[in-house]
Design an enzyme around this catalytic site. Structure first.
Site, PDB file in Angstrom:
ATOM      1  N   GLU A   1     -10.797   6.834   4.282  1.00 57.51           N
ATOM      2  CA  GLU A   1      -9.686   6.441   5.164  1.00 57.51           C
ATOM      3  C   GLU A   1      -9.770   7.172   6.506  1.00 57.51           C
ATOM      4  O   GLU A   1     -10.852   7.342   7.054  1.00 57.51           O
ATOM      5  CB  GLU A   1      -8.363   6.634   4.437  1.00 57.51           C
TER       6      GLU A   1
ATOM      7  N   ASP B   1       0.866  -1.179   0.000  1.00 54.82           N
ATOM      8  CA  ASP B   1       0.000   0.000   0.000  1.00 54.82           C
ATOM      9  C   ASP B   1       0.905   1.233   0.000  1.00 54.82           C
ATOM     10  O   ASP B   1       2.142   1.132   0.023  1.00 54.82           O
ATOM     11  CB  ASP B   1      -0.995  -0.039   1.176  1.00 54.82           C
TER      12      ASP B   1
END
Ligand code: NOJ
Length: 765
Positions: A521, A307
């Site tokens: 997020e 990521d």
């Protein structure tokens, strides 16, 4: 042996799922096959071409293949950029204009291929998570938690198929989707990206979404899927994104892993790693996660991508290693094949520093050439599966033909997701009603019905995607003589109380569209499930006026607690995307009887977290002397969803009712007679649940083993037969810290369906 003798008995209703299964439209067992066994790692068989390329490439080229940069980093001199870094992958759209994007990527490809000594093209990746949400004009589908509420994985596949076509038509080859993270904690800002808190439901959805993205075109996969974020990302201990998770192995294995396994078994080409730490080890540094579990146990043979800047995070966030070079060593050694290093602003972690560190580590022997070759093989095999060696280019003309299509599908999914939480008979409203007031912060707000990841990481900015808002939808279906009054309020402000009060008093019906604004997020992390004060005030006002009123929620999670006390009717609309307002209007005004069921538990507040249906018993705490506020009873349980008609169940059968443990990979038939005993037609989702009554270790309170869906007219009746997956019951046997292999433990399992309290027993011997 599974007894099929009653298969055709009395079946008058229809079932899309059964039709799909009968015609081969849905793979019956692939998603969960091998669930019980730890598959040994298969021998990787790279093609001749890939083997030859790996044999011929220089170290610089190989390090390049292991690098993913943002397209916006490619400067004015693409040729020089590509010669220098040889990136194996580019990410993020250069523009939201579909045609321009296709042309831009084609041009970048020309430069990259020219600069690559072996003419290897880059693979272009993007977050297309609910439709191709990066493109102007693209149809936006519901976010995953809404798709989960349909309990119909066919939708996950069909929306991904459409997205896949739009990806390839615009020059992009790869989407960082689907999320396989199981829902655990609604405080977490990424809750809506997951399909369900139930491993069976999430697994079916993930597998079909992978199949949809990776549809075959011209003999190759038209786009690559990514199951992410491997693994244990969704249960951060404080509910905050990228904070430590502490997960017992039994829960990890039984609850978190199955959706990843399902996506991998469905063919997912890539896996993205969890940015967080699990039990004290950052996932990016964990050989146990990335080798033992991902490769050896789940049998994944594809490419592992990191990521966003997660080697850097090992230093700056997890405080795990002192410098990024050490993090690169740990991460690549643990099994990361490609590093996502897209932000130029992080000085200690740029494409330059990463490539330098990796080169030094190889030259000093700290990272073996075998590991590099293995990683590059995975990258090249991925490109080969997408046909990039044959033709990586887009045909820009196709972009305008495809982008913006599939609206009907977006409507169907949104409609089937609508979940009627509460109704005292207020709904449906009559389309011929005299005056309807449409109020609340989301009555006519496109951003709020889309959520994050929509033409922007944190949701839409100035350019809006195509959208039918609830106000548009309601105007479109009420009678010509109905007056529609709109009185908007804010998400966090309610400074027009007098006007709302007056409009509500003058109206015959009120629709209040409430919920959350967009987020993604960590920006979405919260520490209360209650709606903002302003919205509670609005509902209080409507309640005090007394005009029949209903609440509709656009939210990325179960949001709202005591507010339901003052709402006689409420609909959860999730984040429904482009056609959301049409779906809301059709449900609120009764064109459609709602059939969605919550794919997660709706806790009564943060104080009772975690509250999920698959925890261990007891179901209720704090009975007896403890004040009722400390009970675990959720506001709405997992699977909850009302209808405008009524469905009754009779004659539950489980066949066979005894199964040797060795046959636990087989399916059993759970069948029940379902009757529409109300006075209007409706769809109905029938989940099959199981719970082991007692045994060596506790059994989750409920687990889903299968599901079917019927459409029935009033008075109509059918026998529904669900092929239920017994292997879903597999758990990790043994004592508190056991890491034994999954087994379906012998014992008596109570099998039930829907809300019915009738149980039949399945005995595993
Ligand atoms: C970070 C997110 O965690 C991940 O889900 C996403 O795919 C990447 N950024 C790329 O945007």
């Amino acid at each position: 042996m599974v007894d099929n003798t009653f298969q055709d008995e009395g079946r008058t209703g229809t079932s899309r799922r059964r039709f799909m299964e009968a015609t081969g439209g849905i793979g019956l067992s692939a998603a969960l096959s091998g669930y019980l066994s730890d598959e040994p790692r298969r021998e990787k068989r790279p093609s001749e071409r890939v083997r030859a390329l790996v044999g011929e490439m220089s170290l610089q080229e190989k390090i390049g293949q292991m690098t993913q940069v943002a397209a916006y980093e490619v400067d004015d001199d693409p040729k020089a950029f590509f010669e220098r870094y040889q990136p194996g992958s580019l990410m993020y759209a250069t523009t939201a204009d579909p045609l321009q994007l296709a042309e831009d990527i084609n041009e970048l490809l020309d430069a990259a291929i020219e600069a690559q000594p072996h003419d290897v093209p880059f693979v272009f990746g993007i977050d297309a998570v609910h439709g191709n949400n990066n493109l102007d004009g693209a149809t936006i589908f519901p976010h995953n938690h809404g798709v989960g509420a349909t309990w119909n994985e066919e939708y996950a596949r069909r929306m991904a198929e459409h997205t896949s076509k739009t990806l390839r038509a615009t020059g992009t080859h790869w989407t960082f989707s689907p999320v396989a993270d199981i829902q655990r904690d609604p405080r977490w800002g990424r809750f809506y990206e997951g399909f369900s808190e139930d491993p069976y439901l999430a697994s079916r959805m993930v597998a079909e979404k992978v199949r949809g993205y990776e549809r075959t075109e011209n003999g190759y996969k038209s786009a690559g899927a990514t199951v992410k974020h491997f693994a244990g990302y969704s249960e951060p201990r404080h509910g905050d994104d990228r904070t430590p998770a502490l997960i017992p192995y039994r829960t990890f294995r039984h609850t978190h892993l199955p959706p990843f396994h399902a996506g991998i078994s469905a063919g997912a080409e890539t896996v993205m790693v969890n940015s967080g730490s699990v039990n004290g080890v950052p996932a990016h540094a964990s050989e146990e996660l990335l080798q033992t579990i991902l490769r050896d146990t789940l049998g994944f043979e594809g490419m592992v991508v990191s990521d966003w800047h997660d080697f850097y995070r090992m230093v700056e966030v997890h405080e795990y290693v002192a410098d990024v070079k050490d993090a690169v060593r740990l991460g690549i050694d643990a099994g990361i094949d490609m590093y996502m290093v897209p932000a130029a602003g992080i000085e200690s972690d740029t494409v330059d520093t990463y490539q330098r560190h990796l080169r030094n580590l190889v030259e000093s022997g700290e990272i073996s050439m075998d590991r590099i070759d293995d990683a590059v093989t995975n990258v090249l095999a991925f490109k080969e599966a997408l046909g990039l060696f044959e033709n990586p280019y887009a045909d820009p003309q196709r972009a305008s033909e495809i982008v913006g299509g599939a609206r009907e599908l977006a409507y169907e999914i949104a409609t089937d997701s609508m979940t009627l939480l509460k109704n005292d008979g207020t709904l449906p409203f009559d389309p011929k009603v005299g005056t309807v007031l449409v109020t609340g912060p989301s009555a006519d707000d496109v951003a709020n019905m889309m959520g994050g990841w929509t033409l922007g990481w944190q949701g839409v900015g100035e350019t809006l995607p195509p959208a039918v808002t609830p106000l548009d939808g309601i105007k479109g279906i009420v009678s010509d003589s109905t007056e529609v009054v709109h009185e908007p309020t804010g998400l966090y402000t309610f400074d027009n109380e007098a006007a709302v009060r007056k409009a509500a008093s003058d109206a015959d019906a009120v629709v209040a569209v409430l919920g959350e604004g967009p987020y993604a997020e960590e920006h979405g992390d919260i520490d209360t499930l209650g709606l903002p004060d302003a919205q509670r005030e609005l509902v209080r006002t409507l309640d005090s006026v007394g005009t029949p009123h209903a609440g509709v929620l656009f939210a990325g999670r179960p949001r709202g607690t005591r507010v339901f006390d003052r709402l006689p009717a409420a609909v959860m609309a999730y984040l429904p995307g482009t056609m959301g307002g049409a779906a809301v209007a059709d449900v609120v005004f009764g064109n459609v009887s709602p059939s969605g069921r919550l794919p997660f538990t709706w806790p009564a507040g943060t104080g009772q977290l975690l509250n999920v249906h698959n925890l261990y018993p007891p179901e209720l705490f704090g009975t007896g002397e403890t004040p009722p506020t400390s009970t675990q009873e959720p506001t709405f349980p997992f699977g909850h969803g009302l209808s405008y008609t009524e469905f009754t169940y009779a004659d539950l059968r489980v066949e066979p009712s005894t199964l040797p443990e060795a046959s636990a990979n087989e399916r059993i038939n759970v069948s029940v007679r379902v009757t529409n005993s109300g006075d209007r037609s409706g769809d109905h989702v029938i989940p099959v649940y199981a719970h082991r009554r007692h045994g060596a270790i506790a059994s989750p309170m409920t687990e889903v083993l299968g599901v079917d869906r019927v459409s029935l007219d009033p008075g109509e009746s059918t026998r529904v037969i669900v092929k239920a997956s017994v292997n879903q019951l597999a758990t990790v046997p043994g004592d508190v810290f056991s890491k034994s292999k999954l087994r379906v433990l012998p014992g008596d399992y109570a099998i039930s369906v829907g809300e019915w309290d009738e149980e039949q027993t399945l005995t595993v011997r």
